[in-house]
Scaffold this motif. Sequence first.
Motif, PDB file in Angstrom:
ATOM      1  N   GLY A  70       0.663  -0.986   0.156  1.00  0.00           N
ATOM      2  CA  GLY A  70      -0.134  -0.013   0.174  1.00  0.00           C
ATOM      3  C   GLY A  70       0.844   1.305   0.187  1.00  0.00           C
ATOM      4  N   ARG A  71       1.737   1.365   0.864  1.00  0.00           N
ATOM      5  CA  ARG A  71       2.782   2.422   0.918  1.00  0.00           C
ATOM      6  C   ARG A  71       3.489   2.719  -0.506  1.00  0.00           C
ATOM      7  NH1 ARG A  71       5.281   1.259   6.829  1.00  0.00           N
ATOM      8  NH2 ARG A  71       3.940   2.624   7.923  1.00  0.00           N
ATOM      9  N   LEU A  72       3.991   1.318  -1.156  1.00  0.00           N
ATOM     10  CA  LEU A  72       4.614   1.368  -2.475  1.00  0.00           C
ATOM     11  C   LEU A  72       3.724   2.100  -3.354  1.00  0.00           C
ATOM     12  CD1 LEU A  72       6.697  -1.801  -2.436  1.00  0.00           C
ATOM     13  CD2 LEU A  72       7.526   0.573  -2.634  1.00  0.00           C
ATOM     14  N   ALA A  73       2.447   1.635  -3.471  1.00  0.00           N
ATOM     15  CA  ALA A  73       1.461   2.304  -4.407  1.00  0.00           C
ATOM     16  C   ALA A  73       1.447   3.824  -4.381  1.00  0.00           C
ATOM     17  CB  ALA A  73       0.023   1.450  -4.129  1.00  0.00           C
ATOM     18  N   TRP A  74       1.248   4.300  -2.912  1.00  0.00           N
ATOM     19  CA  TRP A  74       1.146   5.980  -2.865  1.00  0.00           C
ATOM     20  C   TRP A  74       2.377   6.332  -3.445  1.00  0.00           C
ATOM     21  CZ3 TRP A  74      -2.579   8.849  -2.254  1.00  0.00           C
ATOM     22  CH2 TRP A  74      -3.772   8.597  -1.732  1.00  0.00           C
ATOM     23  N   LEU A  75       3.708   5.867  -3.028  1.00  0.00           N
ATOM     24  CA  LEU A  75       4.826   6.422  -3.520  1.00  0.00           C
ATOM     25  C   LEU A  75       5.214   6.375  -5.097  1.00  0.00           C
ATOM     26  CD1 LEU A  75       7.349   4.861  -0.731  1.00  0.00           C
ATOM     27  CD2 LEU A  75       7.045   7.112  -1.262  1.00  0.00           C
ATOM     28  N   VAL A  76       4.501   5.520  -5.645  1.00  0.00           N
ATOM     29  CA  VAL A  76       4.509   5.368  -7.209  1.00  0.00           C
ATOM     30  C   VAL A  76       3.529   6.325  -7.733  1.00  0.00           C
ATOM     31  CG1 VAL A  76       4.072   4.046  -9.356  1.00  0.00           C
ATOM     32  CG2 VAL A  76       5.279   2.914  -7.379  1.00  0.00           C
ATOM     33  N   TYR A  77       2.532   6.602  -7.059  1.00  0.00           N
ATOM     34  CA  TYR A  77       1.378   7.610  -7.349  1.00  0.00           C
ATOM     35  C   TYR A  77       2.206   8.938  -7.455  1.00  0.00           C
ATOM     36  CZ  TYR A  77      -2.969   5.113  -8.100  1.00  0.00           C
ATOM     37  OH  TYR A  77      -3.840   4.175  -8.640  1.00  0.00           O
ATOM     38  N   PHE A  78       3.016   9.117  -6.203  1.00  0.00           N
ATOM     39  CA  PHE A  78       3.688  10.479  -6.089  1.00  0.00           C
ATOM     40  C   PHE A  78       4.598  10.610  -6.849  1.00  0.00           C
ATOM     41  CE2 PHE A  78       2.473   9.800  -1.301  1.00  0.00           C
ATOM     42  CZ  PHE A  78       1.098  10.514  -1.446  1.00  0.00           C
ATOM     43  N   VAL A  79       5.580   9.669  -7.382  1.00  0.00           N
ATOM     44  CA  VAL A  79       6.333   9.999  -8.235  1.00  0.00           C
ATOM     45  C   VAL A  79       5.904  10.353  -9.635  1.00  0.00           C
ATOM     46  CG1 VAL A  79       8.510   8.608  -9.752  1.00  0.00           C
ATOM     47  CG2 VAL A  79       7.957   8.360  -7.157  1.00  0.00           C
ATOM     48  N   GLY A  80       4.926   9.489 -10.057  1.00  0.00           N
ATOM     49  CA  GLY A  80       4.126   9.688 -11.324  1.00  0.00           C
ATOM     50  C   GLY A  80       3.703  11.361 -11.397  1.00  0.00           C
ATOM     51  N   THR A  81       3.098  11.622 -10.318  1.00  0.00           N
ATOM     52  CA  THR A  81       2.652  12.936  -9.948  1.00  0.00           C
ATOM     53  C   THR A  81       3.485  14.202 -10.205  1.00  0.00           C
ATOM     54  OG1 THR A  81       0.810  12.149  -8.493  1.00  0.00           O
ATOM     55  CG2 THR A  81       1.531  14.712  -8.375  1.00  0.00           C
ATOM     56  N   ARG A 129       2.949 -15.643  -8.842  1.00  0.00           N
ATOM     57  CA  ARG A 129       2.912 -16.152  -7.591  1.00  0.00           C
ATOM     58  C   ARG A 129       2.156 -15.107  -6.450  1.00  0.00           C
ATOM     59  NH1 ARG A 129       7.998 -17.328  -8.562  1.00  0.00           N
ATOM     60  NH2 ARG A 129       8.633 -15.571  -7.110  1.00  0.00           N
ATOM     61  N   SER A 130       2.762 -14.018  -6.706  1.00  0.00           N
ATOM     62  CA  SER A 130       2.201 -12.820  -5.897  1.00  0.00           C
ATOM     63  C   SER A 130       2.039 -11.618  -6.520  1.00  0.00           C
ATOM     64  CB  SER A 130       2.958 -12.654  -4.538  1.00  0.00           C
ATOM     65  OG  SER A 130       4.113 -11.846  -4.993  1.00  0.00           O
ATOM     66  N   SER A 131       1.051 -10.786  -6.379  1.00  0.00           N
ATOM     67  CA  SER A 131       0.713  -9.713  -6.952  1.00  0.00           C
ATOM     68  C   SER A 131      -0.131  -8.737  -6.268  1.00  0.00           C
ATOM     69  CB  SER A 131      -0.071  -9.939  -8.527  1.00  0.00           C
ATOM     70  OG  SER A 131      -1.285 -10.488  -8.211  1.00  0.00           O
ATOM     71  N   ASN A 132      -0.293  -7.446  -6.664  1.00  0.00           N
ATOM     72  CA  ASN A 132      -1.071  -6.500  -5.900  1.00  0.00           C
ATOM     73  C   ASN A 132      -1.705  -5.524  -6.878  1.00  0.00           C
ATOM     74  OD1 ASN A 132      -1.339  -3.796  -4.584  1.00  0.00           O
ATOM     75  ND2 ASN A 132      -1.245  -5.153  -2.618  1.00  0.00           N
ATOM     76  N   GLU A 133      -3.233  -5.607  -6.784  1.00  0.00           N
ATOM     77  CA  GLU A 133      -3.788  -4.631  -7.880  1.00  0.00           C
ATOM     78  C   GLU A 133      -3.513  -3.289  -7.555  1.00  0.00           C
ATOM     79  OE1 GLU A 133      -8.337  -3.516  -8.759  1.00  0.00           O
ATOM     80  OE2 GLU A 133      -7.858  -5.496  -8.194  1.00  0.00           O
ATOM     81  N   LYS A 134      -3.386  -2.830  -6.429  1.00  0.00           N
ATOM     82  CA  LYS A 134      -3.001  -1.270  -6.342  1.00  0.00           C
ATOM     83  C   LYS A 134      -1.811  -0.693  -6.765  1.00  0.00           C
ATOM     84  CE  LYS A 134      -6.425  -1.179  -2.690  1.00  0.00           C
ATOM     85  NZ  LYS A 134      -6.876  -1.333  -1.137  1.00  0.00           N
ATOM     86  N   VAL A 135      -0.717  -1.596  -6.544  1.00  0.00           N
ATOM     87  CA  VAL A 135       0.479  -1.308  -6.948  1.00  0.00           C
ATOM     88  C   VAL A 135       0.775  -1.264  -8.494  1.00  0.00           C
ATOM     89  CG1 VAL A 135       3.020  -1.747  -6.979  1.00  0.00           C
ATOM     90  CG2 VAL A 135       1.676  -2.068  -5.031  1.00  0.00           C
ATOM     91  N   GLU A 136      -0.190  -2.231  -8.996  1.00  0.00           N
ATOM     92  CA  GLU A 136       0.053  -2.283 -10.600  1.00  0.00           C
ATOM     93  C   GLU A 136      -0.808  -1.075 -11.357  1.00  0.00           C
ATOM     94  OE1 GLU A 136       1.325  -3.985 -12.757  1.00  0.00           O
ATOM     95  OE2 GLU A 136       2.237  -5.311 -11.408  1.00  0.00           O
TER      96      GLU A 136
END
Length: 899
Positions: free
Chosen positions: A301-312, A350-357
């Motif tokens: 969840g934190r990584l998802a927010w950070l990726v959004y911030f970098v994109g922003t 094996r593992s994945s996270n929709e929000k990060v994607e």
Amino acid sequence: MLACSLLKELLAKPLNLQDQQQQSLAMHLLKLVLNCLNFDFIGNSADESADDLCTVQIPANWRTIFLEPETLDLFFDLYHSLPPMLSQLALSCLVQFASTRRSLFSNPERAKYLGNLIKGVKRILENPQGLSDPSNYHEFCRFLARLKTNYQLGELVMVKEYPEVIRLIANFTITSLQHWEFAPNSVHYLLTLWQRMVASVPFVKSTEPHLLDTYAPEITKAYITSRLESVPVVVRDGLEDPLDDTATVFQQLEQLCTVSRCEYEKTCTLLVQLFDQNARNYQKLLHSSGRNPLELTVQEGRLAWLVYFVGTVVGGRLTYTSTDEHDTMDGELSCRVFQLISLLDAQLPRSSNEKVELAILWFLDQFRKTYVGDQLQRTSKVYARMSEVLGITDDSHVLETFVAKIVTNLKYWGRCEPVISRTLQFLNDLSVGYILLKKLVKIDAVKFMLQTHTSKHFPFLGVNDNYSLSDLRCRTTFYTALTRLLMVDLGEDEDEFENFMLPLTVSFETLTQIFNNSFKQEEAKRMLIGLARDLRGIAFALNTKTSYTMLFDWIYPSYLTVLQRAIELWYREPACTTPILKLMAELMQNRSQRLNFDVSSPNGILLFREASKMICTYGNQILSLGTLSKDQVYPLKLKGISICYSALKSALCGNYVSFGVFKLYGDNHFDNVLQAFVKMLLSVSHSDLLQYRKLSQSYYPLLECLTQDHMSFITSLEPNVLIYILTSVSEGLTALDTIVSSSCCASLDYIVTYLFKHIAKEGKKPLRCKEISQEGQRLLHFMQQNPEVLPQMMSILMNTIIFEDCRNQWSVSRPLLGLILLNEKYFSELRASLITSQPDSKREVLNQCFRNLMEGVEQNLLVKNRDRFTQNMSVFRRDMADALRNEGAAEPSSLDMMS
């Protein structure tokens, strides 16, 4: 003035908050003030629900009240004295005071007025107890946003209290962002304030310090850290995740991107530090023997927010303020996201996270918009760091990374509709622009997609029961993008086109066999829906005559027969019929003149015949359903009818079929489809025609085409059908949708012009016009049998011109002249009715307005006089508005003599 004087009296006495009468008086007085300030003084508010209409057009003679400092002080005092239920109304009034039009004041007066507003803000922030109430808090946030909307940064910094107030506002914003769960809808206004403040910095000429370089990085930091800190709380307590509300997240990130670029070095340093720290923690969790699922979810969840911030922040780059150093920083941040992509893709499936994607796809799209495109320099410094770490030296290498990510997502995320949908939208955006397309087709992964677009490699193209029918929608986007890529080097290579279509050919052959034998309906249905969506995407992208002809030769006649059969079988199931009908509507579109076949080719007529068969089949079958309930009528019936009308309109206006040929050679396909149009129309109520937007936007333009080119069909209709059509036109003339009202005006104009020309010819009566005059005679006879029809429409149009906000004046003027010339007696009565309803002092002015309207218009010449009449009408509207503006104006209904 009355409300303000009574509020002063109320405030002057000791307030007894337990007294219900006193509370009620205060509430209604505040509502009265608010309604006065909300009044639309100049009639320009199109959408009262929008908060962007930020200027209150206060009349000039109210100026003295606004210049008195006591007026503002009164409402600030009321806010501090009243309970929350009432104090929020005082703040709402202050929002409007802050939005007063700038031109009400001179420059010194405006500065003084702004100074009083800022003093009030300071007082509220120094005594913030009342802001603990959500309604007060929300209105105060709106108040702050309006300050920057109506006043320039250069004016704000000149206020004496500005340094202290901007510090207080910054602290208030930081506290608000940290309490992310409290009144989340109000954050928009705070971010609007800071976004507009920072955006104004390059244009400030004042020498006074704006201090934004101090406070903007703190706001950015507070937003970033508060969102990261919210993740464990959301996961642990099972709260609603802010990331799920993507519309709000994207809106806030768009505002943050401007703020974050102020003192960008600080933002970049913070994000690098947080990203590295969280990425390390995530890697440790992945490689630890006993994974804690909860901790892993928090870290993702934190990584998802950070990726959004970098994109922003990358998406916030502005060409005119950006430097090489800033581009280098963007490269530092982007490296980390591309490394994260490699790390996550290595974990699949094996593992994945929709929000990060979803966050990664947001970042890739922002990077594409900023650094990949036709206009950008290849030497951008963003690639300096990326070439060291990742070997990505220019936008061609980035495109390879993009396509690799797209292929990976399509391969492994087949069952996740949000990720597939966003991935395909990204692919679609990449496929727009010739220079990018030329680069893309050289990439091996793109060649792979063009050669192997099957469910074996891309599971989302499969048709098994694990996918719902709605999941198949994204296939259209996929094939639109693929076909654009195919078109780059296709030329006239029919073999390459056949190879590209091979997976669809196999599916259609399978379907043909299934139809010929006893078949499993569900499997066939899913296969057919998928194929219809695929073909619609392909047809949409084929914009040249050569490529479209290849598709037509491929689909006609064998595969169109399969589609016809499906409409017959499954007409009750819109999930099946809608994609097929939409495919046919797309095939009928003569976009870029792609359907202008060679003179020796019958393809245009063959295509129309197939469309006619499908529309007639669907129309006859759908009418057999009988009466449907209110919730079923649109999905089961009206939606399909609207698509049929849209397809028919495209055919009639496409200019690729000579419709006279059908009658000449005894072919009834044209007559059949027109009869199907009538049958479907009569099964729809007038209220439904206007209530369902898609239906009205397909029916009325179709009617315009019919009245323009096929008046012989219109005149041949039964009286009850003509009445129905003319009633629908009459009701559509006053529709708010300009597409509908303009089409109604055009249809009425064609009918009136046809009638006018017939009457003119009747006077001459040459023998060769005998047949034509019979068609015109039928229409004239109908109008004589129904003498109220045309006068009623004239009344509606005159009402619109004189009393309404007429947004399509040119369209209204065209039929109006014909109506006046055909009904001069009624027009005279109409004019007399309006003039006699006005005071004596206005009558001569109004008489002159009507004389000017018809000035230079010759009685028996309709076409020649049109442009002159349209010019006269512009002047007529203005003069009538001036004449009726004062007291004594007639109500619009006074014109409607028919009632």
